[in-house]
Design a protein around this motif. Structure first.
Motif, short mmCIF file in Angstrom:
data_model
loop_
_atom_site.label_atom_id
_atom_site.label_comp_id
_atom_site.label_asym_id
_atom_site.label_seq_id
_atom_site.Cartn_x
_atom_site.Cartn_y
_atom_site.Cartn_z
N MET A 1 -12.09 -2.81 -7.12
CA MET A 1 -10.88 -3.30 -7.79
C MET A 1 -9.82 -2.35 -7.79
O MET A 1 -9.95 -1.21 -7.36
N LEU A 2 -8.62 -2.76 -7.43
CA LEU A 2 -7.50 -1.85 -6.99
C LEU A 2 -6.47 -1.91 -8.08
O LEU A 2 -6.00 -2.85 -8.76
N PHE A 3 -5.91 -0.66 -8.60
CA PHE A 3 -4.92 -0.33 -9.75
C PHE A 3 -3.73 0.25 -9.09
O PHE A 3 -4.05 1.38 -8.10
N SER A 4 -2.58 -0.02 -9.59
CA SER A 4 -1.43 0.36 -9.25
C SER A 4 -0.52 1.23 -10.36
O SER A 4 -0.78 0.79 -11.34
N ASP A 5 0.29 2.04 -10.13
CA ASP A 5 1.16 2.76 -11.20
C ASP A 5 2.27 1.76 -11.57
O ASP A 5 2.93 1.94 -12.52
N ALA A 6 2.25 0.47 -10.88
CA ALA A 6 3.43 -0.55 -11.44
C ALA A 6 2.45 -1.55 -12.13
O ALA A 6 2.97 -2.44 -12.52
N LYS B 1 0.75 -1.19 -0.11
CA LYS B 1 0.17 0.02 -0.08
C LYS B 1 0.88 1.31 0.03
O LYS B 1 0.27 2.27 -0.54
N ASP B 2 1.94 1.19 0.45
CA ASP B 2 2.85 2.21 0.57
C ASP B 2 4.03 2.26 -0.29
O ASP B 2 4.80 3.29 -0.56
N LYS B 3 3.94 1.31 -1.15
CA LYS B 3 5.28 1.09 -2.29
C LYS B 3 4.84 1.80 -3.52
O LYS B 3 5.66 1.73 -4.43
N HIS B 4 3.46 1.87 -3.89
CA HIS B 4 2.97 2.32 -5.13
C HIS B 4 1.98 3.51 -5.04
O HIS B 4 1.19 3.46 -3.92
N ASN B 5 1.59 3.93 -5.79
CA ASN B 5 0.40 4.92 -6.15
C ASN B 5 -1.12 4.07 -6.28
O ASN B 5 -0.73 3.28 -7.42
N VAL C 1 -6.11 6.24 -3.04
CA VAL C 1 -6.18 5.36 -1.83
C VAL C 1 -4.56 5.53 -1.39
O VAL C 1 -3.65 5.32 -1.98
N ASN C 2 -4.76 6.59 -0.23
CA ASN C 2 -3.35 6.88 0.22
C ASN C 2 -3.56 7.25 1.74
O ASN C 2 -4.52 7.30 2.47
N LYS C 3 -2.34 7.64 2.35
CA LYS C 3 -2.26 8.19 3.53
C LYS C 3 -3.21 9.31 3.92
O LYS C 3 -3.93 9.56 5.21
N ASP C 4 -3.41 10.09 3.02
CA ASP C 4 -4.22 11.20 2.78
C ASP C 4 -5.59 10.95 3.33
O ASP C 4 -6.38 11.79 4.16
N ASN C 5 -6.25 9.95 2.97
CA ASN C 5 -7.34 9.72 3.10
C ASN C 5 -7.56 8.46 4.04
O ASN C 5 -8.57 7.76 4.03
N ASN C 6 -6.51 8.19 4.73
CA ASN C 6 -6.29 6.84 5.74
C ASN C 6 -6.66 5.75 4.93
O ASN C 6 -7.46 4.78 5.57
N TYR C 7 -6.41 5.42 3.77
CA TYR C 7 -6.53 4.44 2.83
C TYR C 7 -7.82 4.12 2.71
O TYR C 7 -8.43 2.81 2.41
N LEU C 8 -8.85 4.85 3.02
CA LEU C 8 -10.35 4.76 3.08
C LEU C 8 -10.74 3.41 3.93
O LEU C 8 -11.64 2.81 3.84
N SER C 9 -10.10 3.23 4.94
CA SER C 9 -10.12 2.27 6.12
C SER C 9 -9.94 0.75 5.21
O SER C 9 -10.38 -0.06 5.97
#
Length: 330
Positions: free
Chosen positions: A41-46, A16-20, A107-115
């Motif tokens: 569904m979850l998508f990352s920049d990797a 969760k903290d290794k990619h956008n 999904v990031n720290k700013d929105n607390n990973y949406l829990s």
């Protein structure tokens, strides 16, 4: 590979903290659609793509929109209308005939990973939770529920103060106990695992339930006593069981134990006359089971091979947990 939300989040959590990351979730549907509100569904920049939001027909376009969210960090919504000739869904030839309303949010720290991290931890412990997420992706909350025996329900979209939010009941994976470690049990455990179930296996016979034959099993109970099984049941919140040892005394002892548990689904392989033999040997009757007990196990689907039997039993188990008709018994 299972698409159960617990499995998806378990893959995402260590990364969760290794990619956008961008979360895509359906917040509303109209008419016939492959997935319903609450699907994610979850998508990352990797290049990670965890889960599905359609039968595979919309994902290519959704990925493009998710990449835009990764680039500028701005949440977006999208509508796919299969009946609108100008809509991308129509042009892709989806064919379901419905309308899908989709949110794509960072999904990031700013929105607390949406829990989502809390949901993952909660489901992994076997607990039910309610996820409330803002459609604009500004916030998400996970409320752990005390009752772990609830049935799945539809997601609910609410609007409060002009802000839309979706409430989704998150159910942990079904945990099933398979009693018997013979060749036919390999099909049962594989199919259960492919559905996202957690699987425990017990057989007191040293020659059975060999670990190399059951690589997908989560827990191989090595205690040969039913007391060891009882402790395992209580520790791991097991909700279903299938007896398939093909050994009268083993099945009878296991059935005695299971009759004292509050399992949602219990099934025993074998014809009706064998059921009566095992029940007599165990000193039990159908009234000892307050929840669903199937013997012979599974739906009558006209199959007799081990893989057919596994299909019929897991289908019946799934139907019970989702409160669907189960009258198609053998």
């Amino acid at each position: 590979m299972s698409n159960h939300v617990n499995h998806l989040l378990a893959q995402w959590l260590p990364l969760k903290d290794k990619h956008n990351w961008v979360l895509g979730f359906i917040f509303k549907t109209e008419g016939s659609c492959y997935r319903k509100a609450g699907a994610m569904m979850l998508f990352s920049d990797a290049g990670h793509q965890l889960g599905i939001l359609s039968g595979g027909c919309l994902e290519s376009d959704i990925v493009k929109k998710a990449q835009r969210v990764m680039t500028d960090g701005v949440s977006r919504t999208a509508v796919y209308d299969d009946e609108d000739e100008e809509d991308i869904a129509f042009k892709l030839g989806v064919g379901c005939g419905g309308v899908v309303h989709l949110a794509l949010v960072p999904v990031n720290k700013d929105n607390n990973y949406l829990s989502l991290d809390k949901i993952s931890q909660t489901l992994s412990k076997g607990h039910v939770c309610e996820w409330n997420v803002a459609v604009d992706g500004s916030e998400g909350a996970c409320k752990v529920l005390e009752d772990n025996t609830g049935s799945p329900r539809k997601a609910v979209l609410d609007t409060l103060g002009g802000k839309r939010s979706l409430s989704v009941l998150m159910m942990p994976p079904i945990h099933i106990l398979v009693v018997g470690g013979g060749y036919d049990a390999t099909f049962m455990t594989k199919l259960a695992s492919s559905q996202g179930y957690l699987v425990s296996l017990w057989d007191p016979r040293p020659a059975q339930a060999r670990v190399e034959h059951f690589p997908e099993v989560n827990y191989l109970i090595d205690d040969p006593t039913t007391e060891g099984v009882r402790l395992h049941l209580n520790e791991h919140n097991i909700q279903a069981a299938v007896l398939m040892s093909h050994h009268r005394e083993i099945d009878a002892k296991a059935l005695q134990l299971l009759s004292m548990q509050s399992l949602t689904y219990t099934a025993m392989l074998g014809p009706l006359h064998r059921k009566q033999e095992i029940m007599d040997l165990a000193g039990l009757s159908d009234t000892n089971f307050t929840q669903y007990f199937a013997s012979p196990a599974g739906f009558d689907i006209g199959g007799e091979l081990p893989e057919h039997i596994a299909l019929s039993v897991i289908a019946q188990c799934h139907a019970v947990f989702h409160t669907k008709p189960t009258h198609l018994k053998r």
